[in-house]
Design a protein around this motif. Structure first.
Motif, mmCIF file in Angstrom:
data_model
loop_
_atom_site.group_PDB
_atom_site.id
_atom_site.type_symbol
_atom_site.label_atom_id
_atom_site.label_comp_id
_atom_site.label_asym_id
_atom_site.label_seq_id
_atom_site.Cartn_x
_atom_site.Cartn_y
_atom_site.Cartn_z
ATOM 1 N N ARG A 46 0.818 -1.211 0.000
ATOM 2 C CA ARG A 46 0.000 0.000 0.000
ATOM 3 C C ARG A 46 0.853 1.263 0.000
ATOM 4 N NH1 ARG A 46 -2.274 3.507 3.647
ATOM 5 N NH2 ARG A 46 -1.274 2.415 5.367
ATOM 6 N N LEU A 47 1.756 1.392 0.976
ATOM 7 C CA LEU A 47 2.623 2.564 1.030
ATOM 8 C C LEU A 47 3.571 2.604 -0.166
ATOM 9 C CD1 LEU A 47 3.511 2.662 4.841
ATOM 10 C CD2 LEU A 47 1.993 4.213 3.591
ATOM 11 N N GLY A 51 4.187 5.877 -2.417
ATOM 12 C CA GLY A 51 5.485 6.548 -2.384
ATOM 13 C C GLY A 51 6.354 6.246 -3.582
ATOM 14 N N ILE A 108 7.734 8.883 2.414
ATOM 15 C CA ILE A 108 6.801 7.756 2.523
ATOM 16 C C ILE A 108 7.560 6.429 2.449
ATOM 17 C CG2 ILE A 108 4.879 6.569 1.386
ATOM 18 C CD1 ILE A 108 3.858 9.316 0.507
ATOM 19 N N TYR A 111 9.489 5.947 5.683
ATOM 20 C CA TYR A 111 8.553 5.590 6.765
ATOM 21 C C TYR A 111 8.152 4.128 6.643
ATOM 22 C CZ TYR A 111 4.150 5.255 9.293
ATOM 23 O OH TYR A 111 3.145 4.858 10.123
ATOM 24 N N ARG A 112 7.884 3.693 5.420
ATOM 25 C CA ARG A 112 7.534 2.289 5.187
ATOM 26 C C ARG A 112 8.685 1.378 5.577
ATOM 27 N NH1 ARG A 112 8.955 -0.873 0.846
ATOM 28 N NH2 ARG A 112 7.612 -2.696 0.445
#
Length: 243
Positions: A46-47, A51, A108, A111-112
């Motif tokens: 998803r991320l 990103g 992003i 962060y993932r």
């Protein structure tokens, strides 16, 4: 000070160039199957789906802006009647927007990578160094772009002149030495990133599947369809012996 400027802006660009090409050739020779980004899509998608495209698409625009600013002399834009204020306004708007979105995409992805344990475990030491250099270089580039709103410095008469002089094997060290600190920092981080390029996952950029755009179509036939046709002929009586 002159010796320091030569050590920073006269020698390292060529060392970086040699390291980049020699390192890429060495890795292709001994680690051809390592030309990959080591996809972690199976761990989280998803991320990555947000990103990844955002970062890569905006990065292409950022690179295009760098090519335009570094390779196109100011005289050419003057010849096509693009004034300096117009050029810098367009560069600030488009380059700044692309840079901010590119940093957002990278944020992003980072962060993932920190949030998903499996992705975090798959992060190598070279990945950590690469992400740090990439993030620092992008932030320095954004700071340099933002500084043009208050600083009248014209990088096309300084940094761009130095960059183009490298190809003539006669570096204009003075042009780069006179640039603001943020431009120097951006250039140094960029050179460090290029030197690391062959030894990190960034090398997968050289394996972009451009050939897919021109290769012929591949026709697939289902095995089930092949068996279904004789069955259909038998059901209709075709192919049965004539009595």
């Amino acid at each position: 000070m002159n010796h320091l400027n030569i050590a920073l802006w006269g020698v390292p660009p060529y060392l970086v160039l040699v390291t980049m090409f020699a390192g890429t050739a060495w890795r292709y020779r001994y680690d051809r199957f390592g030309f990959t980004s080591r996809s972690s899509q199976l761990h989280e998608s998803r991320l990555l789906g947000i990103g990844g495209p955002l970062f890569h698409c905006m990065l292409l625009l950022v690179v295009a802006g760098h090519v335009s600013g570094l390779f196109v002399p100011e005289k050419i834009t003057d010849d096509v009647h693009v004034t300096e204020p117009e050029y810098h306004a367009a560069a600030l708007l488009m380059g700044g927007t692309a840079g901010v979105l590119c940093v957002a995409g990278l944020a992003i992805l980072l962060y993932r990578r920190l949030r998903v344990p499996a992705v975090r475990r798959a992060t190598s030491r070279s990945d950590r160094v690469m992400y740090a250099l990439l993030g620092a270089a992008m932030l320095a580039g954004l700071a340099a772009t933002a500084s043009t709103m208050a600083n009248p410095y014209d990088y096309r008469l300084g940094v761009s002149v130095w960059f183009r002089s490298l190809f003539g094997l006669d570096p204009d060290v003075a042009a780069m030495a006179a640039s603001p600190l943020v431009y120097k920092l951006h250039a140094l981080l960029g050179m460090a990133l290029l030197a690391l390029w062959p030894f990190s996952r960034l090398v997968h950029a050289f394996t972009a599947p451009v050939g897919y755009l021109v290769r012929p179509y591949i026709v697939y036939r289902s095995r089930g369809m092949r068996h279904a046709r004789p069955a259909a002929r038998r059901a209709s009586g075709s192919g049965s012996p004539v009595r």
